[in-house]
Scaffold this motif. Structure first.
Motif, PDB file in Angstrom:
ATOM      1  N   THR A  56       0.845  -1.196   0.000  1.00  0.00           N
ATOM      2  CA  THR A  56       0.000   0.000   0.000  1.00  0.00           C
ATOM      3  C   THR A  56       0.875   1.239   0.000  1.00  0.00           C
ATOM      4  O   THR A  56       1.709   1.400   0.902  1.00  0.00           O
ATOM      5  N   PRO A  57       0.740   2.128  -0.974  1.00  0.00           N
ATOM      6  CA  PRO A  57       1.524   3.371  -0.962  1.00  0.00           C
ATOM      7  C   PRO A  57       1.206   4.208   0.273  1.00  0.00           C
ATOM      8  O   PRO A  57       0.062   4.226   0.741  1.00  0.00           O
ATOM      9  N   LEU A  80      10.443 -10.303   4.276  1.00  0.00           N
ATOM     10  CA  LEU A  80       9.830 -10.679   5.538  1.00  0.00           C
ATOM     11  C   LEU A  80       8.766  -9.675   5.984  1.00  0.00           C
ATOM     12  O   LEU A  80       7.839 -10.040   6.713  1.00  0.00           O
ATOM     13  N   GLY A  81       8.884  -8.419   5.549  1.00  0.00           N
ATOM     14  CA  GLY A  81       7.855  -7.442   5.887  1.00  0.00           C
ATOM     15  C   GLY A  81       6.490  -7.848   5.355  1.00  0.00           C
ATOM     16  O   GLY A  81       5.466  -7.661   6.025  1.00  0.00           O
ATOM     17  N   LEU A  82       6.467  -8.427   4.149  1.00  0.00           N
ATOM     18  CA  LEU A  82       5.212  -8.902   3.568  1.00  0.00           C
ATOM     19  C   LEU A  82       4.666 -10.102   4.339  1.00  0.00           C
ATOM     20  O   LEU A  82       3.459 -10.222   4.551  1.00  0.00           O
ATOM     21  N   VAL A  83       5.572 -10.979   4.768  1.00  0.00           N
ATOM     22  CA  VAL A  83       5.160 -12.131   5.572  1.00  0.00           C
ATOM     23  C   VAL A  83       4.563 -11.662   6.892  1.00  0.00           C
ATOM     24  O   VAL A  83       3.501 -12.128   7.319  1.00  0.00           O
ATOM     25  N   ALA A  84       5.240 -10.736   7.541  1.00  0.00           N
ATOM     26  CA  ALA A  84       4.782 -10.234   8.833  1.00  0.00           C
ATOM     27  C   ALA A  84       3.423  -9.554   8.712  1.00  0.00           C
ATOM     28  O   ALA A  84       2.541  -9.751   9.554  1.00  0.00           O
ATOM     29  N   ALA A  85       3.253  -8.731   7.677  1.00  0.00           N
ATOM     30  CA  ALA A  85       1.985  -8.029   7.502  1.00  0.00           C
ATOM     31  C   ALA A  85       0.832  -9.014   7.375  1.00  0.00           C
ATOM     32  O   ALA A  85      -0.245  -8.815   7.958  1.00  0.00           O
ATOM     33  N   GLU A  86       1.047 -10.109   6.636  1.00  0.00           N
ATOM     34  CA  GLU A  86      -0.014 -11.102   6.503  1.00  0.00           C
ATOM     35  C   GLU A  86      -0.317 -11.763   7.840  1.00  0.00           C
ATOM     36  O   GLU A  86      -1.481 -11.942   8.214  1.00  0.00           O
ATOM     37  N   GLN A  87       0.726 -12.131   8.573  1.00  0.00           N
ATOM     38  CA  GLN A  87       0.514 -12.777   9.866  1.00  0.00           C
ATOM     39  C   GLN A  87      -0.205 -11.859  10.849  1.00  0.00           C
ATOM     40  O   GLN A  87      -0.969 -12.313  11.700  1.00  0.00           O
ATOM     41  N   LEU A  88       0.041 -10.554  10.725  1.00  0.00           N
ATOM     42  CA  LEU A  88      -0.589  -9.579  11.613  1.00  0.00           C
ATOM     43  C   LEU A  88      -1.965  -9.154  11.121  1.00  0.00           C
ATOM     44  O   LEU A  88      -2.692  -8.460  11.851  1.00  0.00           O
ATOM     45  N   GLY A  89      -2.313  -9.525   9.901  1.00  0.00           N
ATOM     46  CA  GLY A  89      -3.587  -9.108   9.345  1.00  0.00           C
ATOM     47  C   GLY A  89      -3.625  -7.626   9.015  1.00  0.00           C
ATOM     48  O   GLY A  89      -4.682  -6.996   9.098  1.00  0.00           O
ATOM     49  N   LEU A  90      -2.475  -7.060   8.617  1.00  0.00           N
ATOM     50  CA  LEU A  90      -2.356  -5.636   8.335  1.00  0.00           C
ATOM     51  C   LEU A  90      -1.862  -5.421   6.908  1.00  0.00           C
ATOM     52  O   LEU A  90      -1.155  -6.273   6.360  1.00  0.00           O
ATOM     53  N   PRO A  91      -2.200  -4.294   6.291  1.00  0.00           N
ATOM     54  CA  PRO A  91      -1.607  -3.985   4.983  1.00  0.00           C
ATOM     55  C   PRO A  91      -0.117  -3.712   5.124  1.00  0.00           C
ATOM     56  O   PRO A  91       0.336  -3.208   6.156  1.00  0.00           O
ATOM     57  N   CYS A  92       0.646  -4.057   4.097  1.00  0.00           N
ATOM     58  CA  CYS A  92       2.086  -3.805   4.082  1.00  0.00           C
ATOM     59  C   CYS A  92       2.337  -2.502   3.337  1.00  0.00           C
ATOM     60  O   CYS A  92       1.886  -2.327   2.204  1.00  0.00           O
ATOM     61  N   VAL A  93       3.042  -1.588   3.964  1.00  0.00           N
ATOM     62  CA  VAL A  93       3.263  -0.253   3.422  1.00  0.00           C
ATOM     63  C   VAL A  93       4.519  -0.236   2.549  1.00  0.00           C
ATOM     64  O   VAL A  93       5.518  -0.890   2.872  1.00  0.00           O
ATOM     65  N   ASP A  94       4.463   0.518   1.478  1.00  0.00           N
ATOM     66  CA  ASP A  94       5.578   0.636   0.536  1.00  0.00           C
ATOM     67  C   ASP A  94       6.599   1.638   1.077  1.00  0.00           C
ATOM     68  O   ASP A  94       6.711   2.773   0.594  1.00  0.00           O
TER      69      ASP A  94
END
Length: 350
Positions: free
Chosen positions: A43-44, A106-120
């Motif tokens: 997500t930008p 790993l930031g993308l992996v973490a965001a999924e595990q946390l149920g949060l969008p991953c920021v660019d």
């Protein structure tokens, strides 16, 4: 914004500048996610509400230990939960602490595990070895509070500490745990432009796309960089540098590459390639990214894997504009690593 995983993996490997850890484990987790029908997307920052709270997360320590002491899947939740409880806030999105190497995926992996969008965005724009080098510190912000979660389930929270104290404490803890994950206090999205590297995930994927399509000699100019040398590795020297009081036990070393005309290029390295000299003259330094690629496969070669006899291409890639700003460059300049040299950058000296 959807991300090509293959391109991103190559891009973050290049931005590791010879360090950052292997990407295999995180890439496997993301491929499993993609196979299950999930998009790999970021997500930008511009699409977030200004008051959205973004938590920076990532792995720290000996990333090679990930294959020996596998993650249990709870580490990111433990660390983020601890920092949320301590600060009385709730994270609305996540980003990686560094785009180079393992943490770039790993930031993308973490965001999924946390149920949060991953920021660019990230806090490094490349790979950096020390917590007190992250962009918030360079921008004059405190690093704490930070929470550390380790595979055994223990959680450590540090607050009221300077960035240097946090770095030293974490190094001491990591001698016992091997590796773990870090979560920093959430940052409002409106403040990220001043203390983070914006657009770094998308930029890494674009770098990787070009790297997969072009030969090393073509890649460098295509991204505003330059080819420093193509040739054979004729010497690799490794040593421990016990004299530096700020050195947390990282090994030091050098690599010498000889081209077809007999000219020598010497690289100084720690966890990453830090400085390049040609005939005794410094020609490139951190914070620009110095990448060594296999000439046949164009695959980046890590500092720990470089060997005598390899045929390589050495590239200098431009640092993010955050680090070429004179206000920010100090923590990532050569002298921050104990090397007595001014920065020599593609963008000119800060």
């Amino acid at each position: 914004m959807r991300i090509d995983l293959v391109a991103l993996e190559r891009g973050v490997a290049l931005l590791g500048s010879g360090g950052g850890g292997r990407t295999d484990t995180a890439a496997t987790l993301l491929r499993m996610r993609h196979a299950a029908g999930h998009d790999i997307a970021v997500t930008p920052v511009s699409e977030l509400p200004g008051d959205a709270l973004v938590v920076a997360v990532g792995a720290v320590g000996a990333t090679s230990a990930l294959t020996e002491k596998l993650p249990g899947g709870h580490e990111f939740r433990d660390a983020v939960g601890a920092v949320e409880r301590w600060t009385g806030t709730r994270a609305d999105a996540a980003m990686t602490i560094e785009i180079g190497g393992l943490n770039g995926l790993l930031g993308l992996v973490a965001a999924e595990q946390l149920g949060l969008p991953c920021v660019d965005a990230d806090l490094s724009g490349r790979t950096l070895p020390r917590l007190n080098q992250f962009s918030p510190v360079a921008a004059g912000r405190e690093l704490g509070p930070v929470a550390f979660g380790e595979p055994g389930g223990q959680v450590l929270l540090l607050d009221h500490s300077t960035p240097v104290q946090i770095e030293r404490t974490m190094r001491a803890v990591l001698t016992l745990t091997g590796w773990g994950v870090l979560a920093l206090a959430p940052i409002p999205a409106r403040e990220l432009a001043d203390c983070a590297v914006i657009g770094s995930v998308g930029a890494a994927a674009e770098l990787g796309r070009l790297a997969l399509a072009l030969a090393p000699a073509q890649l460098a100019p295509a991204v505003g960089g330059r080819l420093l040398a193509q040739g054979r590795v004729v010497e690799v020297a490794r040593r421990v540098d016990p004299e530096r009081p700020d050195n947390p036990g990282f090994g030091r070393g050098s690599v010498t590459v000889q081209d077809a005309a007999g000219m020598l290029l010497r690289l100084e390295m720690e966890n990453e390639y830090l400085l390049a000299m040609r005939d005794g003259v410094v020609v490139a330094t951190t914070p620009d990214v110095l990448a060594v690629l296999d000439r046949r496969t164009a695959v980046p070669i890590a500092c720990e894997d470089i060997r005598h006899g390899m045929e390589v291409a050495v590239l200098q890639l431009p640092a993010p504009s955050f680090w070429t700003d004179p206000r920010h460059c100090g923590p990532v300049a050569p002298r921050a690593y104990g090397i007595d040299s001014d920065p020599v950058l593609l963008a000119g000296q800060p």
